[in-house]
Design a protein around this motif. Sequence first.
Motif, PDB file in Angstrom:
ATOM      1  N   GLY A 165       0.800  -1.216   0.000  1.00 34.09           N
ATOM      2  CA  GLY A 165       0.000   0.000   0.000  1.00 34.09           C
ATOM      3  C   GLY A 165       0.836   1.270   0.000  1.00 34.09           C
ATOM      4  N   VAL A 166       2.169   1.140  -0.138  1.00 35.19           N
ATOM      5  CA  VAL A 166       3.071   2.292  -0.121  1.00 35.19           C
ATOM      6  C   VAL A 166       3.437   2.666  -1.552  1.00 35.19           C
ATOM      7  CG1 VAL A 166       5.278   3.210   0.691  1.00 35.19           C
ATOM      8  CG2 VAL A 166       3.981   1.598   2.122  1.00 35.19           C
ATOM      9  N   HIS A 167       3.224   3.942  -1.903  1.00 34.58           N
ATOM     10  CA  HIS A 167       3.577   4.463  -3.228  1.00 34.58           C
ATOM     11  C   HIS A 167       5.062   4.810  -3.188  1.00 34.58           C
ATOM     12  CE1 HIS A 167       2.919   7.787  -6.477  1.00 34.58           C
ATOM     13  NE2 HIS A 167       3.233   6.629  -7.034  1.00 34.58           N
ATOM     14  N   CYS A 168       5.898   3.917  -3.701  1.00 38.26           N
ATOM     15  CA  CYS A 168       7.333   4.017  -3.477  1.00 38.26           C
ATOM     16  C   CYS A 168       8.120   3.706  -4.742  1.00 38.26           C
ATOM     17  CB  CYS A 168       7.762   3.044  -2.376  1.00 38.26           C
ATOM     18  SG  CYS A 168       7.385   1.309  -2.765  1.00 38.26           S
ATOM     19  N   THR A 169       9.355   4.138  -4.753  1.00 34.01           N
ATOM     20  CA  THR A 169      10.341   3.685  -5.730  1.00 34.01           C
ATOM     21  C   THR A 169      11.706   3.857  -5.095  1.00 34.01           C
ATOM     22  OG1 THR A 169      11.010   3.722  -8.059  1.00 34.01           O
ATOM     23  CG2 THR A 169      10.697   5.856  -6.981  1.00 34.01           C
ATOM     24  N   GLU A 170      12.744   3.664  -5.881  1.00 36.05           N
ATOM     25  CA  GLU A 170      14.108   3.778  -5.372  1.00 36.05           C
ATOM     26  C   GLU A 170      15.003   4.295  -6.502  1.00 36.05           C
ATOM     27  OE1 GLU A 170      16.297   1.383  -6.862  1.00 36.05           O
ATOM     28  OE2 GLU A 170      14.470   0.907  -7.965  1.00 36.05           O
ATOM     29  N   PHE A 206      12.965   5.663  -1.619  1.00 33.39           N
ATOM     30  CA  PHE A 206      13.657   4.905  -0.568  1.00 33.39           C
ATOM     31  C   PHE A 206      14.987   4.420  -1.129  1.00 33.39           C
ATOM     32  CE2 PHE A 206       9.225   4.598   0.521  1.00 33.39           C
ATOM     33  CZ  PHE A 206       9.154   4.456   1.898  1.00 33.39           C
ATOM     34  N   ALA A 207      15.943   4.101  -0.275  1.00 35.39           N
ATOM     35  CA  ALA A 207      17.129   3.369  -0.722  1.00 35.39           C
ATOM     36  C   ALA A 207      16.693   1.990  -1.208  1.00 35.39           C
ATOM     37  CB  ALA A 207      18.134   3.237   0.418  1.00 35.39           C
ATOM     38  N   SER A 208      17.384   1.453  -2.195  1.00 33.64           N
ATOM     39  CA  SER A 208      17.005   0.169  -2.784  1.00 33.64           C
ATOM     40  C   SER A 208      16.963  -0.951  -1.757  1.00 33.64           C
ATOM     41  CB  SER A 208      17.985  -0.209  -3.894  1.00 33.64           C
ATOM     42  OG  SER A 208      18.077   0.812  -4.855  1.00 33.64           O
ATOM     43  N   TYR A 209      17.836  -0.856  -0.751  1.00 37.35           N
ATOM     44  CA  TYR A 209      17.952  -1.898   0.264  1.00 37.35           C
ATOM     45  C   TYR A 209      17.181  -1.562   1.532  1.00 37.35           C
ATOM     46  CZ  TYR A 209      21.547   1.573   1.157  1.00 37.35           C
ATOM     47  OH  TYR A 209      22.216   2.764   1.334  1.00 37.35           O
ATOM     48  N   ALA A 210      16.339  -0.528   1.474  1.00 35.00           N
ATOM     49  CA  ALA A 210      15.568  -0.122   2.653  1.00 35.00           C
ATOM     50  C   ALA A 210      14.205  -0.806   2.665  1.00 35.00           C
ATOM     51  CB  ALA A 210      15.371   1.391   2.655  1.00 35.00           C
ATOM     52  N   PRO A 211      13.656  -1.070   3.851  1.00 38.84           N
ATOM     53  CA  PRO A 211      12.277  -1.585   3.911  1.00 38.84           C
ATOM     54  C   PRO A 211      11.291  -0.463   3.614  1.00 38.84           C
ATOM     55  CG  PRO A 211      13.175  -1.292   6.126  1.00 38.84           C
ATOM     56  CD  PRO A 211      14.293  -0.981   5.178  1.00 38.84           C
ATOM     57  N   VAL A 212      10.315  -0.726   2.745  1.00 38.20           N
ATOM     58  CA  VAL A 212       9.288   0.280   2.459  1.00 38.20           C
ATOM     59  C   VAL A 212       8.038   0.038   3.296  1.00 38.20           C
ATOM     60  CG1 VAL A 212      10.135   0.650   0.123  1.00 38.20           C
ATOM     61  CG2 VAL A 212       8.297  -0.996   0.513  1.00 38.20           C
TER      62      VAL A 212
END
Length: 491
Positions: A165-170, A206-212
């Motif tokens: 449910g998080v609108h995210c990218t990296e 977010f950082a690619s290795y971060a939890p979203v």
Amino acid sequence: MLYIGIALGTSACKFLLMDETGDIKNIVSRDYPLSFPKPGWSEQDPAAWVRAVEEGIPALLDGFDVAQVAGIGAGGQMHGLVVLDAEERVIRPAILWNDGRTAEEVDDLNGTVGWERLSAATANIAFAGFTAPKLLWMKKHEPQLFARIAKIMLPKDYINYVLTGVHCTEPSDAAGTLLYDVEHGCWSEEMLRIVGVRAEQMPRLFASYAPVGTVLPEMAERLGIRPDTIVAAGAGDNAAAAVGTGTVGEGACNISIGTSGTIFITSEKFGVDPHNALHAFAHADGNYHLMGVMLSAASCNQWLMDKVLGAEDYAAEQEGIAEERLGRNPVFFLPYLMGERSPINDTDARAAFIGMSLDTERRDLVQALFEGVAFGMRDSLEVARQLGIRIERSKICGGGAKSPLWRKIFANVMNVKLDILASEQGPGMGGAMLAMVACGVYPSVADAAAALVRVVETVEPEPALAARYEERYQKYRLLYPALKAVFPKLH
């Protein structure tokens, strides 16, 4: 604990289950269709990706203790445009990385806005596959749909959105949109203005290795996993594959012979090719990379085998190509089946066999195709060399790299040592490794790569064969300039 890697590809989604030692427990795959509604167009229904996830993950975990699944990470096809409205509905089919409809928008961006302005804002210029030109195309040709856009995202980010449910990218995927300021690590306000989109429509970085986030309860129930399963931001497919091959840090290289072909060169410092022949992108390890991209690599071989020769046994077609024939084939192949990106950026370019005679045999065509893809990839390597980058060895991955013949050709055309890995699972393995970092198993991507990636064989160039291929490559370089003016007249 167990970690799921998702490789969201163009024609299939591959799922990998791995533990923290790098032991791969299971792999499953789910295919889905591509749509080509008009010549040069390439689209896909994002719902097909969700169905693949909902079917693939339960199948992947069948027989395993699902309580052991701690994290999920995805590597996905880059550049694809996924747009949602305010009710979270997909507005139109995703326009994919290999879609060529945006020639006018690309010309306008590169010509009217200008290379220097684009490169200063994003570290890149416009290419037909990038996301920003697709938005401009929608704005011009589908204005009513464009006006409904509430959320803009990339293919693997849509999967993360459905999961969390998080609108995210990296950064690694964002860098391929032409909307992201690679040097400063943020969305480019200038490019958002040029394209006509708002910052609130763009995903959170977010950082690619971060939890979203963690998996939504309803999705967790559907997939048969715990709702506290951590989802990492993941990476674009090439960056994820580079993580999976240990191509991280400073001065490492990875060559991928997949549907498309890439040469991926890492750097701890930001840098741009002044001619923009190579992409200057962010890497999933928190650093940067230069990348050359061929639109057609292993897909050239699939085309020749399936559409032209009607061959079912691909390996058998290579058996007649004896070693003494290498570097002596009079036939050349230009691998521009879908136009080309790096380094020529020409949507009009087309594939061609050149140099055929009455003596030309079936095996000559197969060999010419293998060599042509390697020559085309070397074009990008030459750009890197002109920048003063010395590449003496590289990892190699992708479906085409499973061919010993193709590996040998690449090693000698490039004149570099090619390292073969114990486990080469591309973006899926990279995604699982990013999930491990997100879950705290390893403190960094570099630490995960050092622990999990193992080289088992090296293909070294042979001086005499490399010299023959050097001569052939110099002749190959004459072909595209000679045909460049002809290609637009063929449409």
